[in-house]
Write a protein that holds these residues in place. Sequence first.
Motif, PDB file in Angstrom:
ATOM      1  N   THR A   1      36.986  18.943  39.045  1.00  0.00           N
ATOM      2  CA  THR A   1      37.887  19.357  40.130  1.00  0.00           C
ATOM      3  C   THR A   1      38.717  20.557  39.710  1.00  0.00           C
ATOM      4  N   ALA A   2      39.209  20.524  38.472  1.00  0.00           N
ATOM      5  CA  ALA A   2      40.003  21.647  37.976  1.00  0.00           C
ATOM      6  C   ALA A   2      39.193  22.933  38.016  1.00  0.00           C
ATOM      7  N   TYR A   3      37.950  22.862  37.572  1.00  0.00           N
ATOM      8  CA  TYR A   3      37.112  24.064  37.577  1.00  0.00           C
ATOM      9  C   TYR A   3      36.886  24.556  39.003  1.00  0.00           C
ATOM     10  N   GLY A   4      36.685  23.627  39.931  1.00  0.00           N
ATOM     11  CA  GLY A   4      36.480  24.038  41.323  1.00  0.00           C
ATOM     12  C   GLY A   4      37.643  24.837  41.870  1.00  0.00           C
ATOM     13  N   HIS A   5      38.859  24.397  41.575  1.00  0.00           N
ATOM     14  CA  HIS A   5      40.030  25.141  42.054  1.00  0.00           C
ATOM     15  C   HIS A   5      40.169  26.481  41.335  1.00  0.00           C
ATOM     16  N   LEU A   6      39.984  26.483  40.018  1.00  0.00           N
ATOM     17  CA  LEU A   6      40.151  27.724  39.261  1.00  0.00           C
ATOM     18  C   LEU A   6      39.042  28.718  39.582  1.00  0.00           C
ATOM     19  N   ARG A   7      37.876  28.206  39.947  1.00  0.00           N
ATOM     20  CA  ARG A   7      36.787  29.123  40.342  1.00  0.00           C
ATOM     21  C   ARG A   7      37.144  29.885  41.606  1.00  0.00           C
ATOM     22  N   MET A   8      37.985  29.288  42.472  1.00  0.00           N
ATOM     23  CA  MET A   8      38.399  29.944  43.712  1.00  0.00           C
ATOM     24  C   MET A   8      39.376  31.085  43.468  1.00  0.00           C
ATOM     25  N   VAL A   9      39.876  31.195  42.246  1.00  0.00           N
ATOM     26  CA  VAL A   9      40.760  32.296  41.880  1.00  0.00           C
ATOM     27  C   VAL A   9      39.962  33.591  41.702  1.00  0.00           C
TER      28      VAL A   9
ATOM     29  N   HIS B   1      46.493  40.876  40.091  1.00  0.00           N
ATOM     30  CA  HIS B   1      47.484  40.479  39.084  1.00  0.00           C
ATOM     31  C   HIS B   1      47.511  38.967  38.870  1.00  0.00           C
ATOM     32  N   ALA B   2      47.451  38.192  39.927  1.00  0.00           N
ATOM     33  CA  ALA B   2      47.638  36.742  39.831  1.00  0.00           C
ATOM     34  C   ALA B   2      46.421  36.021  39.268  1.00  0.00           C
ATOM     35  N   SER B   3      45.232  36.622  39.358  1.00  0.00           N
ATOM     36  CA  SER B   3      44.019  35.911  38.920  1.00  0.00           C
ATOM     37  C   SER B   3      43.846  35.897  37.409  1.00  0.00           C
ATOM     38  N   TYR B   4      44.177  36.986  36.737  1.00  0.00           N
ATOM     39  CA  TYR B   4      43.848  37.113  35.312  1.00  0.00           C
ATOM     40  C   TYR B   4      44.446  36.016  34.420  1.00  0.00           C
ATOM     41  N   PRO B   5      45.691  35.576  34.637  1.00  0.00           N
ATOM     42  CA  PRO B   5      46.225  34.527  33.755  1.00  0.00           C
ATOM     43  C   PRO B   5      45.455  33.208  33.825  1.00  0.00           C
ATOM     44  N   ALA B   6      44.561  33.043  34.806  1.00  0.00           N
ATOM     45  CA  ALA B   6      43.793  31.804  34.929  1.00  0.00           C
ATOM     46  C   ALA B   6      42.531  31.803  34.091  1.00  0.00           C
ATOM     47  N   LEU B   7      42.211  32.916  33.428  1.00  0.00           N
ATOM     48  CA  LEU B   7      40.932  33.014  32.721  1.00  0.00           C
ATOM     49  C   LEU B   7      40.768  31.926  31.659  1.00  0.00           C
ATOM     50  N   ALA B   8      41.781  31.717  30.838  1.00  0.00           N
ATOM     51  CA  ALA B   8      41.656  30.734  29.764  1.00  0.00           C
ATOM     52  C   ALA B   8      41.562  29.318  30.316  1.00  0.00           C
TER      53      ALA B   8
ATOM     54  N   THR C   1      30.576  34.742  32.308  1.00  0.00           N
ATOM     55  CA  THR C   1      30.345  35.951  33.111  1.00  0.00           C
ATOM     56  C   THR C   1      31.647  36.435  33.741  1.00  0.00           C
ATOM     57  N   ILE C   2      32.442  35.501  34.262  1.00  0.00           N
ATOM     58  CA  ILE C   2      33.717  35.872  34.899  1.00  0.00           C
ATOM     59  C   ILE C   2      34.675  36.457  33.866  1.00  0.00           C
ATOM     60  N   VAL C   3      34.748  35.827  32.692  1.00  0.00           N
ATOM     61  CA  VAL C   3      35.673  36.290  31.648  1.00  0.00           C
ATOM     62  C   VAL C   3      35.294  37.700  31.208  1.00  0.00           C
ATOM     63  N   GLU C   4      34.021  37.943  30.980  1.00  0.00           N
ATOM     64  CA  GLU C   4      33.610  39.268  30.504  1.00  0.00           C
ATOM     65  C   GLU C   4      33.767  40.325  31.583  1.00  0.00           C
ATOM     66  N   ARG C   5      33.568  39.951  32.827  1.00  0.00           N
ATOM     67  CA  ARG C   5      33.785  40.921  33.903  1.00  0.00           C
ATOM     68  C   ARG C   5      35.254  41.327  33.958  1.00  0.00           C
ATOM     69  N   SER C   6      36.154  40.354  33.837  1.00  0.00           N
ATOM     70  CA  SER C   6      37.586  40.668  33.851  1.00  0.00           C
ATOM     71  C   SER C   6      37.967  41.510  32.647  1.00  0.00           C
ATOM     72  N   ALA C   7      37.424  41.167  31.476  1.00  0.00           N
ATOM     73  CA  ALA C   7      37.727  41.939  30.267  1.00  0.00           C
ATOM     74  C   ALA C   7      37.294  43.387  30.428  1.00  0.00           C
ATOM     75  N   ALA C   8      36.136  43.600  31.024  1.00  0.00           N
ATOM     76  CA  ALA C   8      35.649  44.961  31.237  1.00  0.00           C
ATOM     77  C   ALA C   8      36.508  45.696  32.260  1.00  0.00           C
TER      78      ALA C   8
ATOM     79  N   ALA D   1      39.803  32.341  25.879  1.00  0.00           N
ATOM     80  CA  ALA D   1      38.678  31.969  26.731  1.00  0.00           C
ATOM     81  C   ALA D   1      37.354  32.175  26.000  1.00  0.00           C
ATOM     82  N   ARG D   2      37.243  33.289  25.281  1.00  0.00           N
ATOM     83  CA  ARG D   2      36.007  33.545  24.533  1.00  0.00           C
ATOM     84  C   ARG D   2      35.797  32.503  23.438  1.00  0.00           C
ATOM     85  N   GLY D   3      36.878  32.109  22.771  1.00  0.00           N
ATOM     86  CA  GLY D   3      36.753  31.084  21.746  1.00  0.00           C
ATOM     87  C   GLY D   3      36.277  29.761  22.317  1.00  0.00           C
ATOM     88  N   LEU D   4      36.795  29.381  23.484  1.00  0.00           N
ATOM     89  CA  LEU D   4      36.389  28.129  24.114  1.00  0.00           C
ATOM     90  C   LEU D   4      34.925  28.158  24.535  1.00  0.00           C
ATOM     91  N   LEU D   5      34.467  29.329  24.991  1.00  0.00           N
ATOM     92  CA  LEU D   5      33.123  29.428  25.551  1.00  0.00           C
ATOM     93  C   LEU D   5      32.065  29.787  24.509  1.00  0.00           C
TER      94      LEU D   5
END
Length: 956
Positions: free
Chosen positions: A702-710, A721-728, A745-752, A769-773
């Motif tokens: 459920t948590a992932y479903g909500h965070l994916r909507m960010v 501005h508001a989406s990036y702090p949710a990456l981790a 894929t989402i993390v690397e797109r934001s990093a780029a 985020a990279r460490g977790l993944l």
Amino acid sequence: MDKHTGDRGAVRGPEPHPGELIVGRDAELARLFRAVDSVSADPVLMLVGDVGTGKSALLEHAVRRAEAGGARVLRAEGSESESSLAFAALHQLLRPVPAEVDGLPGRQRAALHDAFGKGPATPEPDLMLVGVAVLSLLSGLGDHQPVLVVLDDAQWFDRASLDALSFAARRLEGEPVTMLIGARGGDHLPGFDRHVPTLTLEPLDNAAAAQLLRLQPKSPTGHIRSRILDQAGGNPLALVELTRTASAQDTAAGLPSAGPLPLTEHLERIFAARLNGLPAATTRALLLLAAMDSADSAIALSAGLPHAGDEIWPPAERAALVRRTGHDVRFRHPLVRSAVYHAASLGDRREAHLALAEMLRDEPDRSAWHRAAACPHPDAAVSAELERTAGRARRRGGHAAAAQALQRAAELAPQREDSARLLVEAAAAAVFTGDIAWVEELVAAARTRTADATLLASAAVQAGRLAVLTVRHPVVFSRLADAAEELTVSQPAAALDLVAGAAVVRFYSGEDTQRHRIQDILRRLPENAPHAGLRTWVRTVSGPFDDRDQLLSSLPRLIAEAKDRPERLTAVGIMAWLLDETPQAVRAFDEAFDRWQVRGALPEGLGGAVAWAYAERGRWEQAREACARTTAIGRVAGLDHAVACAAAVDATLLAFQGDPSSARTRAEDALTLIDPLESRSVAVYAHRALGAAAAAEGAYETAYGHLRMVFAADGAPMHYHASYPALADLAAAAVRCGRHEEAATIVERSAAALADHASPRLRALISRARGLLADPEDAEPHFRAALADPVLEYWPFERAQTLLDLAEWLRRRRRIAEARGPLTEALEIFRRLGARPWIERARAESRAAGLDATDAAPDALAELSPQQQQIVRLAARGLTNREIGERLFLSPRTVSSHLYRSFPKLGITARSQLRDLVEGTLATAAHQEQGHRRGAGRRSAGWVCRLDPTPPVAQS
């Protein structure tokens, strides 16, 4: 109405008062009786109906019921002519309790005295403090006996009174106070429209209408009876009054011969007919009373009207025009007042208002309005008098009253330019009411009266100030941008003001096309040095990561320039927060709050920036206080977007503190107040909060479903501005529900996308985020990188999460000794913050790592709800219940109740033990964790590398 004893006995049946029949309203009367008997769970009930449906009669029965049960009754009746006088209704309500007002704490007492014009007015009084004072006073009265507050004809209450009363009404749960409100159906009642239980009085059905006619002294029959039933349409007042008129004439001549007339006009004619044959002195007294229309007998007497015992009144009473009760003389119904007033000639009405103006010369505001009512033509002197009235109203915080006075002053101003100026000033005052339609009406009127470019530009800016706080983002942005483009050459300063507002809308909406248009307008504006700060604001708000380094370099100069300007300090704080310089933002907000103490309430930050900054810095108590204030102000002003912003921040903190149920409620409240497609910032914040709530419960899918909507379907951030702090957090949920690939894929797109413009904070979050993944053997460098920069200690919760992730990884790699250092520090931070779900997770990991995590004292605080923790910490600092109530917008009784329920959980019996408990908890935790850290350090020195000891800009 015994809320002290908890009496919930059966409701006694309706008890009609002799001479005042209540027919066909048994269910409604029973509902009112349940409210005053405390059988209902609702402390506030609104009674809504058209004129003549019986609202006042039902409320009168409720009053008698409450008084018979030993309740203290406070009541106020709305007055159309006094709806322009700030705090007039509140003054009327509290006039019977002057000693209790004087017994309030100093700041609250001063706020009420200032509101009533009794003390030295402050430049910008804290309107929220007036609401707290009303709440405290009602709660204090309830210490001695139950309290019933009756607000009749509330549609005519002045806006300032409605704001204060609605503020108190939302906080009456658990208080021995019931509030009953009578208002006309269809009328907008600010503050009482949402979530207030409403009882609607519909027209009587045919059977009840027929019964009411049968109960009249001379019940009509035949054709007259049919005509009355048809003409009255189920309106009780119409049935009674038409019957009385027909009976008096013994003929149908008093009724229309064919076809219905508008009910109000028809009744006014009937009432006016009763004036025939009255003594001239009685007629004049009635006109004076109608012209003043004050329900407050003390004011009527001070104005020179005859006393209730005067021989002038009995003829009017026999004609059923007035009712005398003790020292009061009141019209039997608002329609009687209307009939009396409109039956008089224009000349007689003018003379009545002039007479009242002279009688009330010691009350300049009322006197000014009567002089204005007597003016058939423009009058410079009266216009100036109303302008002075507006100034007094504004100093008392009565922005609606000030705007109304300025609007009327504009109508009376002989010169069109003066009229236009007054209308623009009226718009500036109306901004603080939250009524965007009224502001736009005033601005439109100003445009018809002047061609002065400066004045028109000012009018556009005033409209824009409020428009940016509404939820109509696409419409508002287009309007502001269009106006700015028109003024780029002739009025560049005003154009820049409008662009600044457009940038705020751009932040709320997150729409990229708006950023391009803002940039285009900026290029066309001259780069004047005096306006450099505003240009920096626009660039920062509309795109903080476009040129972050250059924007950062402007902050020291802007802070220096804002040193003695709290409102500018707030703006600089918002910019610092947007640039991820949270420490600087918090210092700016702290200084602004300190300096604003003597100047009034701090204005709202953009999108809850103040609350977000305190939350990120780990000062969760202050963040929730900021949310409470924004919510209070936003609800009073009807600014749903501001309320939604605060709800989203509050929801996030509730999730962090371990109250996922309340967090979900607050987040869903935020989403219902906005359109998620048009207000992406709030939508993103709300889904981040919902994700945190689900993660706190271990519901990672459920948590992932909500965070994916960010993030959008293609992985791009939904908000710049508001989406990036949710990456981790997205990555943390992904690894627990098998979504590694999509999240990576989402993390690397934001990093780029951020590339070299990312702040140290965002770089750390991306590294986490990279460490977790990452594959297990590749994760450590990413975790170390996320912890390397010492500045990251200024985001304690995010740092503690990373520490816990690293410790978990180390333990699973069987490097248990190395895991203890970061694990101990993470647990210390989580305990200090009160992050209960993360405390439990860190304690479980600590036990697995062989650490003693059984310290009970910190967990005692963690067992409290987030609000109880706030109250306990404030009480431990020595604040009284009243002072805590002022901080958190609660009544002293509510604070006391929370403390009473907290003591057993904390294992204490007295307030004096709180300070030792709170300080001892922190000291014990710190001592134990230092010991753990020393032991862990001997086994694994230097578990985290600090690559750069030089403090960056945020520490300067």
